[in-house]
Design a protein around this motif. Structure first.
Motif, PDB file in Angstrom:
ATOM      1  N   TYR A 167       0.750  -1.245  -0.071  1.00 58.88           N
ATOM      2  CA  TYR A 167      -0.055  -0.088  -0.015  1.00 58.88           C
ATOM      3  C   TYR A 167       0.786   1.252   0.028  1.00 58.88           C
ATOM      4  N   GLY A 168       0.221   2.435  -0.069  1.00 55.38           N
ATOM      5  CA  GLY A 168       0.780   3.497   0.061  1.00 55.38           C
ATOM      6  C   GLY A 168       1.207   4.522  -1.045  1.00 55.38           C
ATOM      7  N   PHE A 169       0.273   4.208  -2.075  1.00 59.34           N
ATOM      8  CA  PHE A 169       0.383   4.787  -3.474  1.00 59.34           C
ATOM      9  C   PHE A 169      -0.785   5.609  -3.747  1.00 59.34           C
ATOM     10  N   GLN A 170      -0.576   6.727  -4.325  1.00 63.20           N
ATOM     11  CA  GLN A 170      -1.614   7.887  -4.563  1.00 63.20           C
ATOM     12  C   GLN A 170      -2.830   7.243  -5.321  1.00 63.20           C
ATOM     13  N   ASP A 171      -2.565   6.037  -6.151  1.00 61.31           N
ATOM     14  CA  ASP A 171      -3.807   5.456  -6.740  1.00 61.31           C
ATOM     15  C   ASP A 171      -4.265   4.159  -6.108  1.00 61.31           C
ATOM     16  N   ASP A 172      -4.047   3.992  -4.914  1.00 63.94           N
ATOM     17  CA  ASP A 172      -4.554   2.890  -3.959  1.00 63.94           C
ATOM     18  C   ASP A 172      -5.949   2.394  -4.342  1.00 63.94           C
ATOM     19  N   VAL A 173      -6.819   3.584  -4.116  1.00 62.33           N
ATOM     20  CA  VAL A 173      -8.263   3.108  -4.642  1.00 62.33           C
ATOM     21  C   VAL A 173      -8.306   2.477  -5.924  1.00 62.33           C
ATOM     22  N   ALA A 198     -14.006   6.233  -9.851  1.00 58.02           N
ATOM     23  CA  ALA A 198     -14.052   4.798  -9.205  1.00 58.02           C
ATOM     24  C   ALA A 198     -15.251   4.165  -9.920  1.00 58.02           C
ATOM     25  N   LEU A 199     -16.344   4.781  -9.904  1.00 60.19           N
ATOM     26  CA  LEU A 199     -17.607   4.327 -10.329  1.00 60.19           C
ATOM     27  C   LEU A 199     -17.460   4.106 -11.962  1.00 60.19           C
ATOM     28  N   TRP A 200     -17.007   5.144 -12.533  1.00 57.22           N
ATOM     29  CA  TRP A 200     -17.080   5.059 -14.059  1.00 57.22           C
ATOM     30  C   TRP A 200     -15.877   3.725 -14.426  1.00 57.22           C
ATOM     31  N   ALA A 201     -14.903   3.772 -13.616  1.00 60.09           N
ATOM     32  CA  ALA A 201     -13.699   2.829 -14.174  1.00 60.09           C
ATOM     33  C   ALA A 201     -14.588   1.364 -13.891  1.00 60.09           C
ATOM     34  N   THR A 202     -15.267   1.074 -12.865  1.00 57.04           N
ATOM     35  CA  THR A 202     -15.854  -0.274 -12.799  1.00 57.04           C
ATOM     36  C   THR A 202     -17.074  -0.567 -13.373  1.00 57.04           C
TER      37      THR A 202
END
Ligand code: ADP
Length: 490
Positions: A103-109, A178-182
């Motif tokens: 973990y620990g990255f800006q794009d973790d989500v 995150a909604l668009w992506a999934t």
């Protein structure tokens, strides 16, 4: 029952904290009880590959929808100490899981939203239809959402979702992307206070909230913390959502795996021991001193093992070190922190205490050393500000190391004060304090150190009480099976 655990960690291959132990231990217990259990994990580059047996490709070409396109993945299969694990490896320029850290990255989500989508896509395409999909923490909060809104209609309508929250502090707050992506593109529907919209940060999507809203059952990891989550400020704002969904929310105390955490069979310690052979524990105490260059003296060793996170009460841990040294005790710390400030603080302390013959701070993650510390120490301290369950104190109890803990969350459910508990004497197993301040820490440490010096026989009895506790997976395993049985599609 066919049960799939979807998680970001699993001991010992991908372990940051207690979540990893829980995934392994719970899966093992469910298997022992005759269920088919699979675990789905990301294929991190920094995993302990030496702990995976028979790693092989399970599905070479899995295409996971992502934004308006798809990402090519390979799914691997391997055994982790007997557990059947699938590892998802995306081949994309973002390199989601090849970063050297978990973990620990800006794009973790993004990384874990992708993982959630990929895990479901894999089950769909590989014709896996679990009775129960059990997911964990914010990283997999989208799984129940995607299951209900997309995959149930695609053929997975028979699977039910159980969602366990191990830590409310990190909820996966993110933007609409995150909604668009999934593929949850009906934004008005999802970005709504009844579903994924955060109650406080009005522009944020909250993945953990999604997990709570869409799961068939939600648990957190101790009964006391389930109460704290609903009625105090310990759920980082999720309390009202939990109250809305109270009919499907409960606390199940974690267990520990006594095949791994057991001084009678532990391969990582020089001398094995049990209640009947308690004197052998002190061979490990000497070994610990040898390993960490501590002076051999008639003094108790007090330890801290765990993440160095503000949650754990870092100032109180620092205070405990100095209090121990001033009061004729030795102190050993094993911990690591992703937070640079906290890390720096402990490196400074380490330098400051470098010449002390009574203190050693080991800053890093070292599973093997942790076993020796549990075995070789007399007491362990956990002054947590909040503690959903805590495995450290349960492991310590098994190793005859007396816990000194703050009365919060799972610590309250597992440690009973020698002097003040309402339990009968033979069930009292440690020291408990209330205030999250130096005075609280000192009051409990003072009593523990005094007993060690003044009444060694009583201290020894306290040790054996702790070693007799049963915090195995036996009971929580049954609790989870009851939940699964309650929600499964009949
Ligand atoms: P959390 O889940 O908040 O990290 P727990 O007490 O539930 O805390 O679990 C911590 C687990 O991680 C224990 O098994 C502990 O031994 C282990 N652990 C934590 N930090 C370290 C470290 N630096 N080195 C080795 N093991 C560690």
């Amino acid at each position: 029952m066919y049960i799939v655990q979807i998680a970001p960690e699993c001991a010992p291959v991908a372990k940051v904290g207690g979540l990893a132990d829980v995934i392994f231990g719970l899966s093992r217990e469910l298997e022992i009880r005759g269920n088919e259990v699979h675990i789905i994990l990301p294929k991190y580059d920094c995993m302990r590959y030496d702990q995976i047996w028979g790693l092989q490709v399970s599905m070479r070409d899995l295409w996971v929808p992502w934004y308006n396109s798809a990402i090519h993945c390979t799914v691997w299969f391997g055994f982790v100490q007997g557990r059947k694990c699938f590892f998802i490896e995306p081949h994309s320029p973002e390199n989601f899981f090849n970063r050297g850290h978990f973990y620990g990255f800006q794009d973790d989500v993004s990384r874990f939203a992708f993982f959630s989508k990929a895990a479901l896509e894999f089950m769909l395409k590989d014709n896996r239809r679990p009775d129960i999909i059990h997911c964990h923490d914010w990283q997999t909060g989208l799984v129940p959402v995607l299951l209900f809104e997309q995959y149930a209609h695609a053929g997975m309508g028979g699977s039910r979702a159980c969602y366990t929250i191990h830590n409310f502090k990190h909820q996966g707050l993110t933007g609409e992307y995150a909604l668009w992506a999934t593929g949850l593109t009906n934004i008005a529907h999802y970005f709504n206070y009844d579903r994924l919209r955060d109650n406080f940060n009005h522009t944020a999507v909250n993945l953990m909230k999604g997990g709570v809203v869409y799961s068939n059952f939600v648990t957190t990891v101790s009964p006391t913390h389930s109460h704290e989550a609903r009625f105090t400020d310990q759920s980082s704002g999720l309390g009202p959502v939990l109250n809305t969904h109270q009919g499907k929310f409960g606390g199940v105390l974690n267990g520990i795996d006594y095949d791994i955490w057991n001084p009678e069979i532990d391969p990582h310690i020089p001398e094995r021991y049990g209640i009947e052979t308690l004197d052998s524990k002190y061979v490990n105490k000497e070994a610990l001193r040898d390993r960490l260059w501590l002076k051999k003296d008639y003094k108790p060793i007090i330890a801290y093992v765990g993440r160095l996170d503000s949650q754990k009460g870092v100032n109180l841990i620092s205070h405990a070190i100095f209090y121990a040294l001033r009061n004729n005790a030795q102190f050993v710390l094993l911990g690591s922190s992703p937070d640079p400030h906290i890390n720096q603080h402990f490196w400074n302390l380490k330098r400051h205490l470098n010449d002390s013959p009574d203190c050693h701070l080991e800053l890093g993650f070292d599973e093997e050393l942790s076993h020796l510390i549990y075995a070789g120490s007399d007491m362990i301290i956990m002054p947590s500000l909040f503690e959903p369950c805590g495995l450290t104190q349960m492991i310590a109890l098994k190793y005859g190391t007396v816990p000194i803990v703050r009365e919060v969350g799972g610590l309250k459910d597992t440690v009973f004060d020698k002097d003040y508990s309402h339990k009968p004497w033979e069930e009292r197993n440690g020291y408990v304090f209330q205030g999250a301040d130096n005075a609280g820490v000192e009051s409990a440490m003072h009593r523990a150190i005094a007993l060690w010096y003044t009444y060694p026989d009583d201290f020894r009895q306290l040790v054996t009480h702790g070693m007799s506790c049963d915090y195995s997976w036996c009971r929580p395993g049954q609790d989870y099976l009851n939940i699964y049985e309650h929600i499964r599609c009949k």
